[in-house]
Design a protein around this motif. Structure first.
Motif, PDB file in Angstrom:
ATOM      1  N   LYS A 176       0.885  -1.163   0.000  1.00 11.12           N
ATOM      2  CA  LYS A 176       0.000   0.000   0.000  1.00 11.12           C
ATOM      3  C   LYS A 176       0.926   1.216   0.000  1.00 11.12           C
ATOM      4  O   LYS A 176       1.990   1.171   0.626  1.00 11.12           O
ATOM      5  N   CYS A 197       2.158   4.786   1.015  1.00  6.63           N
ATOM      6  CA  CYS A 197       1.980   5.820   2.035  1.00  6.63           C
ATOM      7  C   CYS A 197       1.994   7.196   1.363  1.00  6.63           C
ATOM      8  O   CYS A 197       2.768   7.416   0.434  1.00  6.63           O
ATOM      9  N   TYR A 227       3.144  10.035   2.000  1.00 13.61           N
ATOM     10  CA  TYR A 227       4.272  10.975   2.113  1.00 13.61           C
ATOM     11  C   TYR A 227       5.525  10.467   1.416  1.00 13.61           C
ATOM     12  O   TYR A 227       6.506  11.183   1.308  1.00 13.61           O
ATOM     13  N   HIS A 283       9.207   3.014  -4.910  1.00  9.75           N
ATOM     14  CA  HIS A 283       8.401   1.872  -4.485  1.00  9.75           C
ATOM     15  C   HIS A 283       7.264   1.658  -5.477  1.00  9.75           C
ATOM     16  O   HIS A 283       6.744   2.604  -6.066  1.00  9.75           O
ATOM     17  N   GLY A 304      13.901  -0.190   1.811  1.00  7.15           N
ATOM     18  CA  GLY A 304      12.894  -0.194   0.759  1.00  7.15           C
ATOM     19  C   GLY A 304      12.146   1.114   0.636  1.00  7.15           C
ATOM     20  O   GLY A 304      12.618   2.145   1.101  1.00  7.15           O
ATOM     21  N   GLY A 305      10.966   0.952   0.062  1.00  9.27           N
ATOM     22  CA  GLY A 305      10.206  -0.245  -0.138  1.00  9.27           C
ATOM     23  C   GLY A 305      10.006  -1.067   1.139  1.00  9.27           C
ATOM     24  O   GLY A 305      10.172  -0.590   2.240  1.00  9.27           O
ATOM     25  N   THR A 306       9.694  -2.309   0.914  1.00  2.00           N
ATOM     26  CA  THR A 306       9.365  -3.187   2.031  1.00  2.00           C
ATOM     27  C   THR A 306      10.130  -4.507   1.921  1.00  2.00           C
ATOM     28  O   THR A 306       9.633  -5.469   1.320  1.00  2.00           O
ATOM     29  N   ASN A 322       7.956  -3.907   7.966  1.00  2.00           N
ATOM     30  CA  ASN A 322       6.677  -3.227   8.174  1.00  2.00           C
ATOM     31  C   ASN A 322       5.924  -4.029   9.235  1.00  2.00           C
ATOM     32  O   ASN A 322       5.876  -5.268   9.162  1.00  2.00           O
ATOM     33  N   ARG A 377      -0.903   4.423   6.245  1.00  2.00           N
ATOM     34  CA  ARG A 377      -0.131   3.225   6.554  1.00  2.00           C
ATOM     35  C   ARG A 377      -1.043   2.003   6.454  1.00  2.00           C
ATOM     36  O   ARG A 377      -2.258   2.111   6.618  1.00  2.00           O
TER      37      ARG A 377
HETATM   38  S1  SF4 Z   1       8.515   2.403   1.458  1.00  2.00           S
HETATM   39 FE1  SF4 Z   1       7.592   2.350   3.492  1.00  2.00          FE
HETATM   40  S2  SF4 Z   1       6.962   4.482   3.760  1.00  2.00           S
HETATM   41 FE2  SF4 Z   1       7.301   4.207   1.561  1.00  2.00          FE
HETATM   42  S3  SF4 Z   1       5.295   3.609   0.689  1.00  2.00           S
HETATM   43 FE3  SF4 Z   1       6.389   1.734   1.155  1.00  2.00          FE
HETATM   44  S4  SF4 Z   1       5.670   1.200   3.199  1.00  2.00           S
HETATM   45 FE4  SF4 Z   1       5.178   3.327   2.899  1.00  2.00          FE
END
Ligand code: SF4
Ligand SMILES: C[S@@+](CC[C@H](N)C(=O)[O-])C[C@H]1O[C@@H](n2cnc3c(N)ncnc32)[C@H](O)[C@@H]1O
Length: 378
Positions: A13, A15, A17, A22, A59-61, A94, A131
């Motif tokens: 998903k 975010c 900000y 990503h 990341g990313g994640t 995460n 989030r």
């Molecule tokens: S890298 Fe982290 S802060 Fe950025 S969109 Fe992905 S989950 Fe959200």
């Protein structure tokens, strides 16, 4: 001493900000993992003969990768590089990916530092930020990470979120410091161009919190961290003694590093390189042998600016001996003269041969840094 950073661009998903590269996770990571393995092999000589003291999955994640996939990547790094025995190996998790079995798997891979993207303990802030986790998942993640025996845990928090009060920020910090964590990264929300928040700001649909509130949240952060035994070793980074992030510190101390994956940056002491910020292009170019990065040789002016930009944000500050040795009398005089003004205003202080920001100076750190730029030496 050198570092390796691996960028995992997938998120479930987005975010509002976030400006890091990503994309929504495609589900099947195999082409990406194969390409990362190939890039690691192609660039095995980038760091010369240096030993690796830190490996960082960011990341990313990264927690969207399985233990097996992470194991393949670490195996490849261990085969191709000289990795120090006590290498700091960090992964960003995460909170809603954290499960006891996953944590056990990470431990088996010798991952020894966990970075939890908590951001806030308050559900209304998490919603505003878009989030994918809520506060109960965040709490579960932290408790399980502690229970799994990771002793080096760092948490990310964001302050200055629209609608966040100073009282709520104080509660976030109190709650964070009530746990046995060793490190905190606390960032003031920035509105980046092209992000959802950036666009909303342009249209007047959202507003930044005012300067007075920002300052007061920053002051609360410094006070709370200090009384919890944390040292502010960089503007946004706080660690218990012995637990400053090697990964972060290396960036600020001009230690060389190799960045793998789309959008990752690398630095070998005299040039910077950045990989293409597009997963498909990255996979295509790495595998076809075409160039997948751009690079820039750093002249002395750029290096000077980079040194000031990074060092002034840290507790180690500007090393005047280094400046004199590297930029000679001209550079030394330039820095000392400029610093005089900030010292008179109580924004900077000199400890022996280093210049550091005072707490008052830290609040306007970006303005001070920008005055040091463009030194006119080349
Ligand atoms: S890298 Fe982290 S802060 Fe950025 S969109 Fe992905 S989950 Fe959200
Ligand atoms: C790129 S994220 C990766 C971590 C992980 N994906 C997560 O979201 O938890 C690294 C950290 O940078 C911070 N960050 C990213 N964009 C930011 C922004 N615009 N303002 C403030 N903090 C930001 C967040 O605290 C985030 O945890």
């Amino acid at each position: 001493m050198a570092g390796i950073y691996i960028h995992i661009p997938f998120c479930k998903k987005l975010c509002f900000y976030c400006d890091f590269y990503h994309i929504i996770s495609p589900g099947d990571n195999s082409a990406f993992i194969d390409t990362l393995l190939k890039e690691t092999s192609l660039r095995q000589y980038y760091l010369g003969n240096e030993t690796i003291s830190t490996i960082y999955f960011g990341g990313g994640t990264p927690s969207l990768l399985s233990v097996k996939e992470l194991g393949l990547l670490l195996g490849q790094i261990n085969r191709l590089f000289r990795v120090e025995e006590n290498c700091e190996i960090t992964i960003e998790l995460n909170p809603d990916d954290v499960k006891p079995t996953y944590l056990r798997g990470l431990k088996k891979l010798n991952i020894n530092r966990i970075s939890l993207g908590i951001q806030s303990w308050n559900d209304s802030h998490l919603k505003v930020l878009n989030r994918r986790h809520d506060s109960s998942q965040a709490l579960f993640a932290l408790k399980e990470t502690l229970k799994a025996g990771f002793e080096n845990i760092t948490i990310d928090l964001i302050y200055g979120v629209p609608g966040m009060s100073t009282g709520e920020w104080t509660s976030n910090l109190d709650f964070t410091f009530s746990f046995d964590i060793k490190h905190l990264s606390a960032y003031h929300l920035t509105f980046e161009k092209g992000t959802v928040f950036g666009k909303m700001l342009e249209k007047g649909q959202i507003a930044e919190i005012n300067e007075e509130e920002s300052t007061s949240m920053f002051n609360i952060l410094i006070e709370k961290a200090e009384s919890a035994g944390f040292v502010q070793y960089e503007i946004s980074n706080f660690g218990k003694p012995g637990y400053f992030s090697k990964h972060n510190s290396n960036y600020w101390k001009q230690v060389i590093y190799l960045g793998l994956g789309p959008s990752a940056h690398s630095f070998n002491g005299y040039s910077r390189q950045w990989n293409i910020r597009d997963l498909d292009g990255y996979i295509k170019f790495v595998n076809s042998g075409e160039s997948f990065f751009e690079s820039e040789e750093l002249d002395s002016k750029v290096r000077f600016n980079e040194y000031i930009m990074t060092s002034l944000r840290t507790m180690w500050g500007i090393d005047l001996e280094y400046i004199e040795k590297t930029y000679e009398k001209e550079g030394y005089d330039y820095v000392v003269n400029l610093a005089g003004k900030f010292r008179d205003y109580g924004l900077m202080k000199q400890n022996k041969n280093t210049l550091v920001l005072t707490n008052q100076g830290k609040m306007i750190c970006d303005n001070i840094i920008s005055e040091f730029m463009m030194p006119g030496i080349d």
